[in-house]
Write an enzyme that holds these catalytic residues in place. Structure first.
Site, short mmCIF file in Angstrom:
data_model
loop_
_atom_site.label_atom_id
_atom_site.label_comp_id
_atom_site.label_asym_id
_atom_site.label_seq_id
_atom_site.Cartn_x
_atom_site.Cartn_y
_atom_site.Cartn_z
CG ASP A 228 22.46 9.27 -18.83
OD1 ASP A 228 21.79 10.29 -18.59
OD2 ASP A 228 22.24 8.54 -19.81
CD GLU B 187 21.51 10.19 -25.38
OE1 GLU B 187 21.97 9.39 -24.55
OE2 GLU B 187 20.33 10.58 -25.37
CE1 TYR C 88 28.11 3.95 -23.67
CE2 TYR C 88 27.61 3.69 -26.00
CZ TYR C 88 27.49 4.39 -24.81
OH TYR C 88 26.75 5.56 -24.78
CG HIS D 211 23.15 4.66 -27.76
ND1 HIS D 211 23.28 5.99 -28.04
CD2 HIS D 211 24.17 4.36 -26.90
CE1 HIS D 211 24.30 6.49 -27.37
NE2 HIS D 211 24.88 5.53 -26.67
CG HIS E 32 16.28 10.96 -26.48
ND1 HIS E 32 15.77 11.80 -25.52
CD2 HIS E 32 17.41 10.44 -25.93
CE1 HIS E 32 16.53 11.75 -24.44
NE2 HIS E 32 17.55 10.95 -24.66
CG HIS F 77 13.60 8.32 -24.27
ND1 HIS F 77 13.79 7.01 -23.95
CD2 HIS F 77 14.81 8.92 -24.05
CE1 HIS F 77 15.05 6.82 -23.56
NE2 HIS F 77 15.68 7.96 -23.61
CG ASP G 240 -0.23 -0.22 2.50
OD1 ASP G 240 1.00 -0.44 2.47
OD2 ASP G 240 -0.89 -0.19 3.55
NE ARG H 192 24.79 7.94 -22.34
CZ ARG H 192 24.86 6.77 -21.72
NH1 ARG H 192 25.43 5.73 -22.32
NH2 ARG H 192 24.37 6.60 -20.51
CG ASP I 149 18.90 12.51 -20.93
OD1 ASP I 149 19.81 11.98 -20.25
OD2 ASP I 149 18.35 11.94 -21.89
CG HIS J 198 19.11 1.79 -19.93
ND1 HIS J 198 17.94 1.52 -20.58
CD2 HIS J 198 19.60 2.90 -20.53
CE1 HIS J 198 17.73 2.43 -21.53
NE2 HIS J 198 18.74 3.27 -21.52
CD GLU K 29 21.92 12.33 -22.66
OE1 GLU K 29 22.29 11.68 -21.66
OE2 GLU K 29 20.82 12.19 -23.21
N1 GLY Z 1 19.15 8.89 -19.76
C1 GLY Z 1 18.41 8.30 -20.80
C2 GLY Z 1 18.92 8.68 -22.11
O1 GLY Z 1 19.97 9.27 -22.20
O2 GLY Z 1 18.29 8.47 -23.10
MN MN Z 2 20.91 10.34 -20.64
MN MN Z 3 19.30 10.87 -23.43
#
Ligand code: GLY
Ligand code: MN
Ligand code: MN
Length: 454
Positions: free
Chosen positions: A273, A398, A402, A363, A367, A374, A52, A426, A284, A256, A428
């Site tokens: 990130d 970004e 890797y 990737h 986005h 996203h 709950d 990365r 982000d 992730h 970004e």
């Molecule tokens: N942190 C999620 C992305 O970079 O898309």
């Molecule tokens: Mn990110």
């Molecule tokens: Mn991102």
């Protein structure tokens, strides 16, 4: 401490930093598009953490965009053809006893006074009151959501209305999704949305700068996470926009990674990130830097390559450019660099076309960013044509590399020498498309090699 009081009080002229007139304009734009149809939007459900115990409530972004209303168990209806009520809200009624436990409810009367509904009803009256707004519509606009019971309710109601076709000669004869209407609206940010995005990204930037100061060998990833999220809340953000990724060493090769439980070592890189949610809009940001203050030669080489790819990609963020160009620019720089290092070989055109770089870069380069991390908005106009960048679009840029300890090169490509393995990088940033080019909203977080070292 930045706390914008307009975000605190629901009774203000503004709802979470956006003027009420702007919500009204959005609704008018929606209603102009649906014409003789009726649109129905369902609130997001209340999510439970366990038994709950509930999470902090987070409204569905389309619902929020059109109403500013931040409670569960609500339905918004838009019926531009209705004689009396064009915007109708069904909400939880006020209930002092329940509110003592679970917090403030706006209630039926305030749904009109604060949120501008022409009419409001308790959600318990939905079955009884909703049909009157649909009977004269030519179609129903509704997005099939995750609440299957609610989906069935709408479909069953439509079926009942269809049964009246012979008698009436006019019933809603189609259900259309709302995405083609709401997504293009959300994709182009207004000046007040951009102002909130500037705040969300400024707080996110501050958290990154604090985290970089704090991180050092021996510290655990979760301790860095705590520094980041401390800054988010201290500065008035709602919290993290998504689970913060604090990934040292080879953890950075897991895109992730959110366990955040390793102790950081001297010779490792740390990839962070993280971004906050402020007034419902999200930052982000990713930065990668050496835990011990100095890059190893391999780390530095790859970092410089990712940075060059990111700078080349950002150059392509210009009004009028097709959406894919910044990704293509990043891929080209990364592939050239990996070829120079002997990590890819062959014909560059073929490597790119056959995506043989994907074991290193799996990737896309960005986005849309906004109410959702996203964010809403199609990337293509149709299967052949990419979306064109326009002033008011906000996107992330970004690229990364890797090199997992378990990396499997693409067919015909060389094995990766051990010295490169376990490095994940990365970089970004969040970028606004302007009339003349772009504005990097997250420029306050440094990213040069010199700035990453100490
Ligand atoms: N942190 C999620 C992305 O970079 O898309
Ligand atoms: Mn990110
Ligand atoms: Mn991102």
């Amino acid at each position: 401490m930045i706390i914008d009081s307009s975000l605190q009080h629901k009774e203000d002229k503004q709802l979470m930093g956006i003027d009420r007139n702007e919500y009204q304009q959005r609704r008018e734009q929606l209603m102009a598009k649906i014409g003789s149809g009726t649109a129905i939007f369902r609130s997001a459900p209340m999510a439970t953490m366990h038994k709950d115990v509930e999470y902090v409530y987070r409204q569905h972004s389309d619902f929020y965009y059109l109403t500013g209303f931040n409670e569960p168990e609500a339905v918004a209806v838009f019926a531009p053809h209705h004689e009396e009520h064009r915007f109708i809200l069904f909400v939880q009624p006020k209930d002092p006893e329940k509110e003592t436990w679970t917090g403030y409810r706006c209630g039926v009367e305030n749904a009109k006074a604060i949120y501008g509904a022409d009419e409001a009803y308790p959600i318990t009256e939905l079955d009884e009151k909703l049909p009157q707004y649909l009977v004269n519509a030519d179609r129903i606009y509704y997005h099939l959501g995750q609440d299957q019971d609610f989906n069935h309710k709408i479909l069953a109601l439509w079926q009942r209305l269809l049964a009246g076709y012979q008698k009436k000669g006019q019933v809603p004869t189609a259900i259309a999704d709302t995405m083609p209407i709401t997504h293009p609206m959300r994709l182009v940010k207004s000046s007040s949305e951009i102002a909130i995005m500037r705040k969300a990204t400024a707080i996110s930037a501050k958290a990154h700068n604090r985290a970089r100061e704090f991180a050092r060998p021996g510290v655990y990833e979760y301790q860095v996470e705590a520094e980041i999220e401390h800054t988010f809340r201290l500065e008035g953000a709602m919290g993290a926009a998504y689970p913060s990724i604090v990934a040292s060493g080879a953890n950075a090769c897991v895109l992730h990674y959110i366990e955040n439980n390793s102790q950081m070592q001297d010779n490792e890189l740390l990839l962070i990130d993280a971004g906050c949610s402020y007034g419902y809009y999200n930052g982000d940001i990713t930065r990668t830097f050496p835990v011990g203050g100095k890059f190893t030669p391999e780390q530095k080489t790859l970092y410089e390559l990712v940075l060059a790819a990111q700078l080349a990609a950002i150059e392509q963020v210009q009004p009028g450019k097709p959406y894919n160009e910044f990704h293509d620019a990043a891929v080209k720089v990364l592939v050239e660099g990996l070829m120079d290092l002997g990590l890819l070989r062959g014909d560059i055109e073929e490597i790119i076309k056959e995506e043989k770089y994907k074991p290193f870069y799996m990737h896309r380069t960005g986005h849309w960013l906004g109410l959702d991390v996203h964010d809403a908005g199609a990337y293509k106009h149709n299967p052949e044509t990419w979306q064109t960048l326009q002033p008011g679009h906000i996107l992330t840029v970004e690229p990364g590399i890797y090199i997992s300890p378990y990396i499997k090169p693409a067919e015909g490509q060389p094995e990766v020498p051990d010295c490169w393995k376990g490095i994940g990088i990365r970089i970004e940033d969040d970028v606004l498309v302007t009339e003349t080019g772009h504005d990097i909203l997250t420029a306050d977080v440094p990213k040069s090699v010199a700035a990453m070292e100490r």
